[in-house]
Every structure is written in structure tokens, then in C-alpha cells.
Design an enzyme around this catalytic site. Structure first.
Site, short mmCIF file in Angstrom:
data_model
loop_
_atom_site.label_atom_id
_atom_site.label_comp_id
_atom_site.label_asym_id
_atom_site.label_seq_id
_atom_site.Cartn_x
_atom_site.Cartn_y
_atom_site.Cartn_z
N CYS A 93 -10.99 10.27 23.76
CA CYS A 93 -11.99 8.60 24.40
C CYS A 93 -13.45 8.13 23.39
O CYS A 93 -14.09 8.68 23.53
CB CYS A 93 -12.16 9.03 25.75
SG CYS A 93 -13.28 7.55 26.65
N CYS A 96 -15.71 7.45 25.40
CA CYS A 96 -16.59 8.16 26.13
C CYS A 96 -17.53 9.63 25.52
O CYS A 96 -18.77 10.30 25.58
CB CYS A 96 -15.07 9.73 26.77
SG CYS A 96 -13.92 8.84 27.99
#
Length: 105
Positions: free
Chosen positions: A30, A33
Site C-alpha cells: 500500500c 501506508c
């Protein structure tokens, strides 16, 4: 450096903690993230001893993710006294996380 929470340690590290705990739900694949990761580490250093701050990999720890209904990442949960007291979705500025932490101290 932020702590690492897991399905196995979540109760002891988060639910039973007497401090506000900030949990970053993330995954290796991600990009937002990964962008948020250094901010979480900075906050961990800034609030050391006052706030528990850590990360939990949703791919490796599905039980906690399912329990809290995590469907999108990154998600930051703020837990105090074993209860979720706030939630931030997405890669947000450090200042927003700081103000949310301050609100619950």
C-alpha cells in the site's frame, strides 16, 4: 520506532494498556501506508512514554483487522481503556494525527 502489534499480542499491548494507543493498520503493498510510516515513527518518538504508538500489518494479522472492520488502509485507530475513541482514514498530515492524540490525552 513504532511498536509492532500482532493478532497474538493485541490484547496485551493495546486493549489492556493504561495509555492511549495509536494503531496504524497498513500493508506492504500500500503506497499511502508506506508514505505514512515515517510519520508514525516520528510520533512514536515524540510521544514516547506517554502514548503507545504502533503498526499492525493487515495481511499478517487478519483477526484484529476483521474485529475492527478494517476494509481500507491506511486506517489509524485511537484506543483508550480498551475502547476505540477515534478513527482517521487515509494518509493524513502529521498535524491532524497530533491534534487527535492531544484530544484524547
Amino acid at each position: 520506532m513504532a511498536a509492532t502489534f500482532t493478532d497474538a499480542t493485541f490484547d496485551a499491548d493495546v486493549i489492556k494498556s493504561d495509555k492511549l494507543t495509536v494503531i496504524d493498520f497498513w500493508a506492504e503493498w500500500c503506497p499511502p501506508c508506506k508514505a505514512l510510516g515515517p510519520v508514525i515513527d516520528q510520533l512514536s518518538a515524540e510521544y514516547a512514554g506517554k502514548v503507545n504508538i504502533g503498526k499492525i500489518d493487515v495481511d499478517s494479522n487478519p483477526a484484529v483487522s476483521v474485529k475492527y472492520g478494517i476494509r481500507n488502509i491506511p486506517v489509524i485507530l485511537f484506543v483508550k481503556g480498551g475502547q476505540v475513541v477515534d478513527k482517521v482514514v487515509g494518509a493524513v498530515p502529521k498535524s491532524q494525527l497530533q491534534s487527535t492524540i492531544q484530544k484524547h490525552l
